[in-house]
Scaffold this active site. Structure first.
Site, PDB file in Angstrom:
ATOM      1  CG  PHE A   1      -1.870   1.132   1.275  1.00  0.00           C
ATOM      2  CD1 PHE A   1      -3.036   1.070   0.530  1.00  0.00           C
ATOM      3  CD2 PHE A   1      -1.620   2.268   2.015  1.00  0.00           C
ATOM      4  CE1 PHE A   1      -3.937   2.127   0.527  1.00  0.00           C
ATOM      5  CE2 PHE A   1      -2.507   3.332   2.021  1.00  0.00           C
ATOM      6  CZ  PHE A   1      -3.676   3.260   1.269  1.00  0.00           C
TER       7      PHE A   1
ATOM      8  NE  ARG B   1      -9.850  -3.373  -1.607  1.00  0.00           N
ATOM      9  CZ  ARG B   1      -9.296  -2.750  -0.575  1.00  0.00           C
ATOM     10  NH1 ARG B   1      -8.025  -2.976  -0.258  1.00  0.00           N
ATOM     11  NH2 ARG B   1      -9.965  -1.896   0.155  1.00  0.00           N
TER      12      ARG B   1
ATOM     13  CE1 TYR C   1      -8.370   2.228   7.864  1.00  0.00           C
ATOM     14  CE2 TYR C   1      -7.521   3.525   9.701  1.00  0.00           C
ATOM     15  CZ  TYR C   1      -7.414   3.084   8.402  1.00  0.00           C
ATOM     16  OH  TYR C   1      -6.364   3.504   7.635  1.00  0.00           O
ATOM     17  CE  LYS C   2      -7.025  -1.244   5.962  1.00  0.00           C
ATOM     18  NZ  LYS C   2      -7.782  -0.577   4.907  1.00  0.00           N
TER      19      LYS C   2
ATOM     20  CG  ASP D   1       1.011  -2.467   7.036  1.00  0.00           C
ATOM     21  OD1 ASP D   1      -0.059  -2.882   7.549  1.00  0.00           O
ATOM     22  OD2 ASP D   1       1.077  -1.383   6.431  1.00  0.00           O
TER      23      ASP D   1
END
Lengths: 390, 390
Positions: free
Chosen positions: A119, A362, A213-214, A188
């Protein structure tokens, strides 16, 4: 695990974007209302002690710890993932240079390897860390890391699960390889924590960061976390030595003396409303083993792939996510012509995934609140949306 | 300004700690309940666009701007004060080295001056910034800065108002002196923003940071902000180039291309609950001129000093805050033997200030919600508490 579904605010849509922003746990609104009205509004400044605000970063870190296979006292919550990547990468480079790992005499540790498929923010921040520590940065695909390691390698920044295609990288063996080269790992965990076992302690990971937050459902922009393995903490030398990580923060000393343990990763005053929403959100994990979550995640993604094969017209999508379980995270990515309007069509019909430029659909699978029936519906609607397009 | 009081959640206590954590604005609970329940719970990921989450850092920055004398487009909200000090100090050093200010040929800009009386975190972070940019750091009292400046000075980090004694430093003349030396200023506004005029644009300040949970009432740990003067923005080179400050954040590019304007100071995903609480809290300033606030602040602190002189037994406290208006912030600090138990006694009697080691009583005056009657009561109770102690 079906009993967990009732702990979330859900509606008629099939929400396959929990790998971007997790659904709202029902306990959060009440907790935050109390934090605002009573803890802030009535107790005010006293809440730093009396409501436990001051110690929230370590306390919430200890709630995340079992989900990523860490013993208590090694994770601290606060700041964004990007800021934590900076702390961790600079910290790792400094650890490598502290020279306790038998580096061949005369060789500088001046190279930073970064996952080429990362990312982007990890790459941007790593480049800054490299620039500020006099390192050269080199982008390498995770599978090529073992060959790329050398006596100059200081640190390696890797993603556990690729954000785009959903590939799960081999954390145990890559960590071993990096260690064997005398370098330090920064993992990560943004796309793996809360979806599958990580095993930070078991595999000897040095440092790790992740967002909340995922799959951890902490709410929009909820604070990220930093893991520093216990035996490395006394040597961890943060580039952001803020006052809340000081050994005696209210001593108002001019010189910085880092505190002990995980709190050494703290910087400034924590954003309490966001932090405590996360704390409350983590109650949905009470009594859940991450292995159960993984089992359901694989069952859901297997089933989704079956349904896609059944419902989607031949040749319209290409599965990017690896078929092998040991290489699959908790999302399915499909390459698709016109991915952007196709995703818009899905969303209009109540199936929410996301589009990643240029051609990727996704779908994130969050085992705590997603059902097999919803998974089937998602694939069916995808087939219908594609069939309706020429 | 008395009409503003009704906008805050207040009770029978005299709250003189608004310079540490501002009181709760009544509008905040409802806004955050809606953000959680509807924006997060129902709209979920769509809120990044539809509820304006993504642009919150710049939008809220523009709400703060008039309070500190800045035109729009120069302030971005996010991260802690400590993290923003790091961005600003490294950014200032890099600006100095960009060499547009007529530095004598051959002289390196390798010195960083830091307010010797600073709140400690600024000093800790500045030391890290110096270490990572190859600068020497030197602690200097603000009044000694003009003589300390030289051809080696890259940047100067100063506090507008001293956190302990409440002294207001001369921002206009110090900024001019620093500029004349070809160096760059970073002003920390934590203890002045919202209490008195700052005049960032008018005085040609280069960079500034500040917190929002004191006089701006943003809530516990609400995000800090960064000001970068408009003409410096194209050259501002952040040490924390996170993806949200990218020119095209969703392009997922491997290389970092900074965006234009204030958003270049952004790093990672903003902590939305804390940010939006701040946004709502800032509505209490609608239609308030900061000059009015300053006038009432000075009247309140003058009156408090009179009352202290009247009520407090001779010789029991020493006023640390300057008497001259142009040297006074919006707090009064009193040196006092046994300051810690004395403050405990005040709090037990409903007068809330704070204690700063080793011997300081601090009383913050927040003109929006503090009355003259409360000010009189605070001094009277202080006199009683002291009289009751041997």
């Amino acid at each position: 695990m079906a009993d967990r579904r009732a702990l979330f605010a859900l509606d008629g849509t099939v929400y396959l974007d929990g790998n971007s922003l997790g659904a709202l746990p029902e306990a959060v609104p009440g907790r935050i209302a109390d934090v605002i009205r009573r803890e802030w509004g009535e107790l005010r400044i006293r809440s730093w002690d009396e409501s436990g605000w001051w110690t929230a970063p370590e306390r919430i870190g200890d709630l995340i710890a079992p989900l990523v296979g860490a013993a208590p006292g090694q994770i601290v919550v606060g700041d964004s993932t990007s800021v934590n990547v900076f702390k961790a990468v600079v910290g790792a480079i400094r650890l490598a240079r502290a020279g306790t790992d038998g580096n061949p005499a005369g060789t500088a540790r001046d190279e930073l390897l970064v996952d080429a498929s990362t990312f982007p923010t990890d790459g941007y921040i790593a480049a800054s860390a490299a620039r500020m520590t006099g390192c050269e940065i080199r982008a390498v695909l995770p599978r090529d890391v073992p060959q790329a390691l050398g006596p100059r390698t200081a640190a390696v920044l890797l993603n556990h699960v690729d954000y785009r295609g959903g590939r799960l990288h081999d954390l145990p063996s890559l960590t071993r390889a990096v260690r064997a080269a005398g370098a330090y790992t920064v993992w990560d965990l943004c796309h793996s924590a809360g979806a599958l076992p990580v095993g930070l302690d078991a595999h000897g990971v040095d440092l790790a960061v992740g967002c909340t937050y995922k799959y951890l459902n902490g709410g929009p922009g909820s604070p990220a976390y930093l893991y520093v393995r216990r035996d490395l903490q006394p040597l961890f030398d943060s580039p952001l030595p803020g006052w809340t990580g000081h050994a005696e923060p209210f001593g108002m000393h001019r010189g910085y003396t880092p505190g002990e343990g995980a709190l050494r990763g703290r910087v400034g005053t924590p954003e309490i409303l966001s932090a405590l929403a996360l704390e409350e959100a983590l109650t949905v994990w009470d009594g859940v083993a991450i292995e159960e979550v993984r089992a359901k995640s694989l069952a859901l993604t297997d089933f989704f792939l079956e349904c896609v094969a059944r419902y989607v017209p031949e040749g319209r999508v290409e599965v990017m996510t690896p078929a092998a379980h040991h290489e699959r995270g908790s999302q399915i990515a499909l390459r698709c012509a016109d991915a952007e309007p196709v995703m818009a069509g899905l969303i209009a019909r109540g199936v929410v995934g996301d589009f990643r430029a240029p051609d990727t659909l996704r779908f994130g699978f969050t085992p705590l609140y997603l059902s097999f029936a919803e998974t089937e519906r998602a694939a069916r609607v995808l087939g219908e949306v594609l069939a309706a397009r020429p």
